[in-house]
Design an enzyme around this catalytic site. Structure first.
Site, PDB file in Angstrom:
ATOM      1  N   TRP A 357       0.839  -1.217   0.000  1.00  0.00           N
ATOM      2  CA  TRP A 357       0.000   0.000   0.000  1.00  0.00           C
ATOM      3  C   TRP A 357       0.865   1.253   0.000  1.00  0.00           C
ATOM      4  O   TRP A 357       0.390   2.355  -0.267  1.00  0.00           O
ATOM      5  CB  TRP A 357      -0.957   0.010   1.209  1.00  0.00           C
ATOM      6  CG  TRP A 357      -0.320   0.298   2.545  1.00  0.00           C
ATOM      7  CD1 TRP A 357       0.714  -0.385   3.115  1.00  0.00           C
ATOM      8  CD2 TRP A 357      -0.648   1.358   3.467  1.00  0.00           C
ATOM      9  NE1 TRP A 357       1.029   0.162   4.339  1.00  0.00           N
ATOM     10  CE2 TRP A 357       0.210   1.232   4.585  1.00  0.00           C
ATOM     11  CE3 TRP A 357      -1.586   2.379   3.469  1.00  0.00           C
ATOM     12  CZ2 TRP A 357       0.167   2.100   5.687  1.00  0.00           C
ATOM     13  CZ3 TRP A 357      -1.633   3.235   4.573  1.00  0.00           C
ATOM     14  CH2 TRP A 357      -0.761   3.096   5.654  1.00  0.00           C
ATOM     15  N   ASP A 358       2.159   1.085   0.247  1.00  0.00           N
ATOM     16  CA  ASP A 358       3.103   2.208   0.226  1.00  0.00           C
ATOM     17  C   ASP A 358       2.958   3.017  -1.067  1.00  0.00           C
ATOM     18  O   ASP A 358       3.080   4.240  -1.073  1.00  0.00           O
ATOM     19  CB  ASP A 358       4.551   1.697   0.277  1.00  0.00           C
ATOM     20  CG  ASP A 358       4.840   0.790   1.457  1.00  0.00           C
ATOM     21  OD1 ASP A 358       3.900   0.154   1.962  1.00  0.00           O
ATOM     22  OD2 ASP A 358       6.011   0.696   1.848  1.00  0.00           O
ATOM     23  N   GLU A 488       1.134  -1.779  13.101  1.00  0.00           N
ATOM     24  CA  GLU A 488       1.228  -3.246  13.162  1.00  0.00           C
ATOM     25  C   GLU A 488       1.655  -3.745  14.545  1.00  0.00           C
ATOM     26  O   GLU A 488       1.839  -4.942  14.735  1.00  0.00           O
ATOM     27  CB  GLU A 488       2.196  -3.746  12.088  1.00  0.00           C
ATOM     28  CG  GLU A 488       1.646  -3.546  10.686  1.00  0.00           C
ATOM     29  CD  GLU A 488       2.647  -3.906   9.586  1.00  0.00           C
ATOM     30  OE1 GLU A 488       3.841  -4.094   9.909  1.00  0.00           O
ATOM     31  OE2 GLU A 488       2.234  -3.986   8.421  1.00  0.00           O
ATOM     32  N   LYS A 600       3.544   1.900  16.115  1.00  0.00           N
ATOM     33  CA  LYS A 600       4.648   1.767  15.164  1.00  0.00           C
ATOM     34  C   LYS A 600       4.709   2.945  14.192  1.00  0.00           C
ATOM     35  O   LYS A 600       5.777   3.446  13.867  1.00  0.00           O
ATOM     36  CB  LYS A 600       4.459   0.454  14.390  1.00  0.00           C
ATOM     37  CG  LYS A 600       5.563   0.153  13.410  1.00  0.00           C
ATOM     38  CD  LYS A 600       5.275  -1.152  12.673  1.00  0.00           C
ATOM     39  CE  LYS A 600       6.363  -1.469  11.673  1.00  0.00           C
ATOM     40  NZ  LYS A 600       6.016  -2.595  10.805  1.00  0.00           N
ATOM     41  N   GLN A 601       3.560   3.336  13.683  1.00  0.00           N
ATOM     42  CA  GLN A 601       3.528   4.377  12.656  1.00  0.00           C
ATOM     43  C   GLN A 601       2.151   5.035  12.679  1.00  0.00           C
ATOM     44  O   GLN A 601       1.229   4.518  13.316  1.00  0.00           O
ATOM     45  CB  GLN A 601       3.784   3.759  11.287  1.00  0.00           C
ATOM     46  CG  GLN A 601       2.690   2.836  10.798  1.00  0.00           C
ATOM     47  CD  GLN A 601       3.182   1.882   9.712  1.00  0.00           C
ATOM     48  OE1 GLN A 601       3.680   0.807  10.008  1.00  0.00           O
ATOM     49  NE2 GLN A 601       3.013   2.278   8.464  1.00  0.00           N
TER      50      GLN A 601
HETATM   51  C1  BGC Z   1       4.966  -1.118   7.500  1.00  0.00           C
HETATM   52  C2  BGC Z   1       3.890  -1.209   6.437  1.00  0.00           C
HETATM   53  C3  BGC Z   1       4.556  -1.154   5.080  1.00  0.00           C
HETATM   54  C4  BGC Z   1       5.650  -2.201   4.939  1.00  0.00           C
HETATM   55  C5  BGC Z   1       6.435  -2.056   3.658  1.00  0.00           C
HETATM   56  C6  BGC Z   1       5.987  -2.224   7.280  1.00  0.00           C
HETATM   57  O1  BGC Z   1       7.007  -2.107   8.234  1.00  0.00           O
HETATM   58  O2  BGC Z   1       4.396  -1.253   8.782  1.00  0.00           O
HETATM   59  O3  BGC Z   1       2.983  -0.138   6.573  1.00  0.00           O
HETATM   60  O4  BGC Z   1       3.596  -1.355   4.090  1.00  0.00           O
HETATM   61  O5  BGC Z   1       6.574  -2.067   6.003  1.00  0.00           O
HETATM   62  O6  BGC Z   1       7.066  -0.812   3.583  1.00  0.00           O
END
Ligand code: BGC
Length: 773
Positions: A357-358, A488, A600-601
């Protein structure tokens, strides 16, 4: 943090050979051209620490899934972009002694990534075990102008001896992936051809049967003159080479130029691959290194003219942002709608080189603003073409009637991820794909995209959400259970605010899109409805019920959106208290992470960022102040969203601190993982941090607007955007904001909320209302 690289506006420079950081440098100095790319491995043999990596976009292997306990619905395989045949190799022996930098005394080592012109260069003096000293200068690039061609110019000058240099340029298909579930080799050798100064290798990937011809032609020059030589020809199952002996003497420069072609069955009929590769390689060799490089450099000049960001008065920041832009442009050029942007691009194997989804959530805005419209559009078309697979993917999980769930990780549209909490639960990704359609149309004004492609995708996504919510009798509202939000560090939660928000928005947007298509092309709407068996009345009735009756967790006391049910019951701590425990993903057990309040984000804040116009400043501030303090930014995608919101809230120091973390993340190896490859997708977030953050650029229903502010550390910064046919250069210093319309088309926009009309070729200058000095 590692700060062994020299700061410079246009180059990344390593002075002195930092052998202990070689794998980090191999990632940082990677080169590519959208079609292929590679780590900055050495041409000559190297027995030190190295991760060999050459990659071809879209050429992957479905590595059979390996998990402890199989769960129904898991995908059969994880797609991996493959380490592809090595075309850079040139073995060198001197009077029979192998030249291996790991075994030499190395002096005056300089490795440079020239981002302006797009090439990689190394120069050094090496003393071999025998005491012989050579001076080496090697330059190479993957042509942006001719994306199936790469070229190397490798010069050796003996400094203290006379002797025989044996040069063996080769193509090696007998390579391995570091990341392989069953330690298999993924390539089969099909055919080889060696003829005088040329060598070609035809290989095929196991299972996926991609055929790749990798070929080369070389020539040797002494003091600038071509040396006629007869090469020994070497042909093995997965290896072809030519070997020549050249007499060298003190001070005489010997140059070997190697021209390579990498052609795949994705773009050429299988039976013609070797022949076409040969034609291309010979043409490149004829053209010569200087001419090829000139065309490549000209290509880069046009890329930079479109996408450069200038930061004055802060070399570290300038180098950081150019590094990000450089890698984004060499990872994806938008030439081919079958390709996409892997989180590591062409710089490593991690994440399998697949699409996340990035792309939609982070990369799209960069390509929208800095490249022609078709580039961003191709990113959307990629997902459009995967719609059937997304429907099948949803069916595998029990959804029906055309509901589409796009995969978390994919190469060809099929799901590759196999951790249940992500594969089955991190479904918010579906929302980002719908949001990208909205974002693209809002930015470009290309409403017609909905008619031909967009609506069909939106229907599939809306149908999924309608089935994924369920009605809670207790609450009298629709709820969504068992999800993982962007954070996550929490799994299997109920009512993740972000997921509920984007899901309901998708339903609303699908309804709007239906109306739009009905207004513009009713017969196409009818045809689509028939094709996908869309029962508009009954289906949209259900969607409307969900839109009006969904539960969104909210904390009355704090006045914030609640990340998910029960979040406030967690032990509340702040990230600032973590000290040595940071990063928690390395220092804590997973169990402890899941139970903690740490994020995490961006999660709630991701939703506020996407739908900022819905919220007043006080709401954004309350949520930002609460959640940012609990966020550990352990995904590289995190800081950028926070920069944009912090800048919006005029929290300039916070925005700047977080910006530094994103801009030099890989250059300074901030997360201690640059050796695996670069964080390509988060690089687009860095661009976003400057343009949407400090530049305050927004495109809303009211059009284009800027609300700029500038960190006190910068004297000025400037960026360029394309917007609906006009090209604007925006420059902000501590006193003024100037916008130059470089196109001949007038543009209407707002600066600090004041409407401005800028005629074609004209410039406006407005006082900087947020100066900090
Ligand atoms: C992130 C995801 C991301 C993936 C690839 C993961 O660490 O939590 O949001 O899509 O990395 O970049």
């Amino acid at each position: 943090m590692k700060q062994y690289l020299k700061q410079d506006d246009w180059c990344i420079i390593e002075e002195g050979f930092h052998q202990q950081h070689n794998q980090i440098s191999e990632s940082i100095f990677s080169i590519g051209n959208g079609r292929m790319g590679q780590r900055a491995n050495f041409e000559e043999q190297y027995s030190g620490e190295t991760l060999q990596g050459s990659y071809i976009a879209g050429v992957y292997y479905p590595d059979k899934t390996r998990v402890g306990w199989w769960k129904n619905g898991y995908p059969e395989y994880f797609a991996k972009v493959l380490n592809a045949p090595n075309w850079i190799g040139i073995d060198i022996t001197i009077d029979g002694e192998v030249f291996d930098l790991a075994k030499c005394e190395v002096d005056d080592f300089v490795r440079t990534l020239n981002m302006k012109e797009g090439y990689l260069e190394r120069s050094f003096e090496a003393k071999l075990v025998s005491g012989k000293i050579i001076k080496v200068k090697a330059r190479r690039f993957c042509s942006m102008d001719n994306d199936e061609i790469g070229a190397i110019r490798y010069s050796i000058t003996p400094l203290n001896f006379k002797g025989t240099l044996t040069l063996t340029p080769y193509v090696d298909g007998d390579i391995v992936n570091q990341d392989s579930n069953y330690d298999e080799k993924f390539w089969v050798g099909l055919d080889g051809l060696v003829d005088n100064d040329e060598a070609y290798l035809l290989t095929e990937t196991r299972k996926t049967a991609f055929k790749v011809c990798t070929g080369m032609q070389f020539r040797v020059l002494r003091n600038g003159e071509v040396v006629e030589s007869t090469a020994q020809q070497i042909k093995q199952e997965k290896y072809v080479a030519c070997s020549v002996d050249i007499e060298g003497a003190d001070g005489e420069e010997i140059i070997i130029e190697k021209y390579a072609g990498i052609l795949t069955s994705q773009n050429h009929p299988e039976g013609t691959l070797m022949e076409r590769c040969r034609e291309k390689v010979q043409a490149a060799c004829q053209q010569g290194f200087a001419a090829l490089l000139a065309a490549h450099t000209a290509f880069w000049a046009s890329k930079w003219a479109e996408s450069d960001i200038v930061i004055e008065g802060d070399v570290a920041a300038q180098q950081g942002i150019r590094f990000n832009i450089f890698h984004l442009n060499q990872t994806y050029t938008g030439e081919d709608e079958r390709l996409n942007i892997g989180p590591k691009g062409f710089t490593g194997e991690k994440y399998g080189g697949s699409t996340y989804w990035d792309t939609e959530a982070y990369c799209l805005p960069f390509f929208l603003a800095t490249a022609e419209e078709r580039v961003a559009r191709n990113l959307l078309i990629y997902r459009y073409k995967h719609l059937q697979k997304a429907i099948e993917n949803a069916e595998k999980l029990g959804f029906k009637d055309g509901a589409a769930l796009y995969p978390m990780v994919t190469m060809n549209g099929e799901e590759c991820h196999n951790e249940w909490e992500i594969t089955f639960e991190e479904i918010h990704r579906n929302g980002a794909i719908a949001y990208a359609i909205y974002d693209y149309i809002r930015y470009t004004g290309d409403q017609d995209y909905l008619i031909k492609y967009g609506l069909e995708v939106l229907l599939g996504i809306a149908r999924f959400w309608a089935q994924r919510f369920h009605f809670s009798e207790r609450r009298g509202l629709y709820v969504m259970h068992g999800v993982t939000g962007p954070n996550e560090y929490e799994n299997n939660v109920n009512n993740n605010w972000y997921t509920n928000t984007i899901a309901v928005w998708c339903l609303q947007y699908a309804l709007e899109a239906i109306e739009h298509v009905r207004g513009k092309a009713p017969e196409q709407l009818e045809a689509l409805a028939e094709r996908v068996k869309f029962y508009e009345l009954t289906e949209t009735k259900e969607w409307k019920k969900i839109i009006d009756n969904t539960y969104f967790p909210y904390d009355e006391e704090l006045g914030i959106f609640l990340q998910q049910d029960g979040y406030m019951d967690k032990e509340q701590r702040l990230a600032s208290e973590l000290g040595d425990e940071y990063p928690i993903w390395q220092n804590w057990s997973w169990d402890r992470i899941l139970r903690s309040c740490f994020i995490k984000q961006a999660d709630v804040l991701q939703g506020i960022y996407f739908f900022e116009e819905r919220h007043d400043e006080a709401t954004i501030r309350r949520n930002f102040e609460f959640y940012e303090k609990r966020t550990v930014h352990e995904s590289s995608l995190s800081p950028c969203v926070h920069v944009v919101l912090a800048a919006r809230l005029k929290m300039l120091e916070k925005a700047y601190t977080l910006y530094l973390r994103t801009a030099r993340l890989d250059l300074d190896d901030y997360n201690n993982d640059t050796e695996d490859g670069l964080h390509i997708t988060s690089m687009a977030g860095t661009w976003m941090a400057v343009v949407k953050g400090f530049g305050g650029m927004r495109v809303t229903e009211d059009g284009l607007q800027f609300d700029p502010l500038i960190p006190k550390e910068w004297a000025a910064f400037a960026f360029k955007i394309r917007y609906r046919g006009s090209i604007l250069q925006i420059r902000i210093n501590q006193q003024q904001v100037s916008i130059h319309n470089e196109s001949d088309q007038a543009v209407e926009l707002k600066v600090y909320d004041q409407a401005q009309h800028i005629a074609g070729g004209a410039q406006i200058i407005v006082e900087n209302q947020r100066s900090t000095v």
